[in-house]
Structure formats: structure tokens, C-alpha cells
Design a protein around this motif. Structure first.
Motif, PDB file in Angstrom:
ATOM      1  N   LYS A 171     -13.507 -18.144  13.908  1.00 47.26           N
ATOM      2  CA  LYS A 171     -12.147 -18.254  13.389  1.00 47.26           C
ATOM      3  C   LYS A 171     -11.233 -18.600  14.550  1.00 47.26           C
ATOM      4  O   LYS A 171     -11.098 -17.836  15.498  1.00 47.26           O
ATOM      5  CB  LYS A 171     -11.732 -16.928  12.760  1.00 47.26           C
ATOM      6  N   ARG A 197     -18.495 -15.089   7.453  1.00 45.43           N
ATOM      7  CA  ARG A 197     -17.972 -15.881   8.581  1.00 45.43           C
ATOM      8  C   ARG A 197     -18.746 -15.591   9.852  1.00 45.43           C
ATOM      9  O   ARG A 197     -19.037 -16.501  10.642  1.00 45.43           O
ATOM     10  CB  ARG A 197     -16.482 -15.603   8.784  1.00 45.43           C
ATOM     11  N   CYS A 198     -19.089 -14.332  10.061  1.00 51.58           N
ATOM     12  CA  CYS A 198     -19.875 -13.963  11.243  1.00 51.58           C
ATOM     13  C   CYS A 198     -21.254 -14.618  11.191  1.00 51.58           C
ATOM     14  O   CYS A 198     -21.740 -15.152  12.195  1.00 51.58           O
ATOM     15  CB  CYS A 198     -20.012 -12.448  11.355  1.00 51.58           C
ATOM     16  N   THR A 206     -12.601 -12.569  14.589  1.00 48.25           N
ATOM     17  CA  THR A 206     -13.780 -13.001  13.854  1.00 48.25           C
ATOM     18  C   THR A 206     -14.384 -14.210  14.530  1.00 48.25           C
ATOM     19  O   THR A 206     -13.683 -15.199  14.762  1.00 48.25           O
ATOM     20  CB  THR A 206     -13.410 -13.355  12.393  1.00 48.25           C
TER      21      THR A 206
END
Length: 170
Positions: A101, A22-23, A98
Motif C-alpha cells: 500500500k 493485501r499482505c 500495509t
């Protein structure tokens, strides 16, 4: 949330891999390990996220130093090391954010740590098990749940969990 410094302590490598992905999707560069040999002290502009296992105090101190320099941290740890590392990383910034997100837009005035505990309680965990899974002490978990009850205007944890579940589904 795209400028949030990702700071995570997770129990498994697969959890860490999901967060690192996700990063990376949000523009962060993954760096395996916590020893950062970059010449510049401030790494915030580099958008690095250091990740890997933390099994001893030396590696934990490297992870905290990386976070202090502006790098994101996704550490796989357990037991006392995980509790100590989570406490130290909280001094740098909030855990669990995150990049990419989105914050929940459910109208509930709860922070991410309260949500994490309520989510675990909704899944059937005890408060003690939820505290351990979130790397906080039982006393801290009870305080956060009490604050969540207050924010939701209810008297019992069960009522707070029910309201949380209702809003999470809508």
C-alpha cells in the motif's frame, strides 16, 4: 512500504480479511491464530502475518509476542482489549502500515495516524467516535489532530479537515 511490518487492530473480520489479502498479494504468508510454533525466534525472514480474533488477554499477549518476533499481526478486537492491544503493538512498530500500500503522495506532511483521524472526521465522525474507531484515547486523538492542524498551518480542526479532503481528491 513493502518491508513494513503490518500491525493492525480492526473491529471486524471483513476488515481483517481485506488487510490479509493485501499482505498476501505483497508476498506475506497468512497464518491463522497468534500461537507461532516456529523453532526460530526471529520470524522477519519468514514474512508471516498472523491473524484472527482477540477476545482475551492471553490471545492479546500471543499477538504482541508474534509481532515482537517479526510476524505481522492483523487482530480483530473491540473494547478495552482492542485499546490495550493497539497500545502494546505500537511499542513494536507503527499501526496501520500495509505492505504493497503506497504512501499518499499528496504533499501533506501528515503521518498515517493523523490521516486516519482526519479521514474519519471527513466522513462525519466526531473526534470521540474517530478516536474509538482508531483505538486511541480521546486525549491522544486530540493531540494528533492538534499536530495535524499545526502541520497544515491552520487554527481549526474544520480547516484541517477541509484541506485534507481537498488534497485527498486531487
Amino acid at each position: 512500504m513493502s518491508d513494513a511490518l503490518p500491525l493492525h487492530v480492526v473491529p471486524t473480520g471483513s476488515d481483517a480479511d481485506a488487510i490479509v489479502r493485501r499482505c498476501a498479494a505483497a508476498g506475506w504468508k497468512a497464518h491463522r491464530g497468534f500461537a507461532l510454533l516456529e523453532p526460530a525466534w526471529d520470524l522477519a525472514e519468514r514474512r508471516l502475518v498472523a491473524h484472527g480474533p482477540v477476545a482475551d488477554e492471553h490471545t492479546a499477549s500471543q499477538a504482541v509476542l508474534a509481532a515482537a518476533r517479526g510476524a505481522g499481526v492483523v487482530a480483530v478486537a473491540g473494547g478495552r482489549i482492542a485499546l490495550a492491544l493497539a497500545a502494546d503493538l505500537r511499542r513494536v512498530g507503527p499501526l496501520g502500515l500495509t505492505p504493497g500500500k503506497a504512501e499518499p503522495d499528496d504533499g501533506l506532511e501528515l503521518d498515517m495516524e493523523q490521516r486516519a483521524l482526519l479521514n474519519r472526521l471527513a466522513a462525519g465522525s466526531t473526534i470521540a467516535a474517530a478516536a474509538e474507531a482508531e483505538f486511541v484515547s480521546l486525549r491522544t486523538a486530540n493531540r494528533r489532530i492538534a499536530a495535524a492542524r499545526s502541520a497544515l498551518g491552520v487554527k481549526t480542526t474544520r480547516e484541517a479537515v477541509m484541506i485534507y479532503i481537498k488534497h485527498a481528491r486531487s
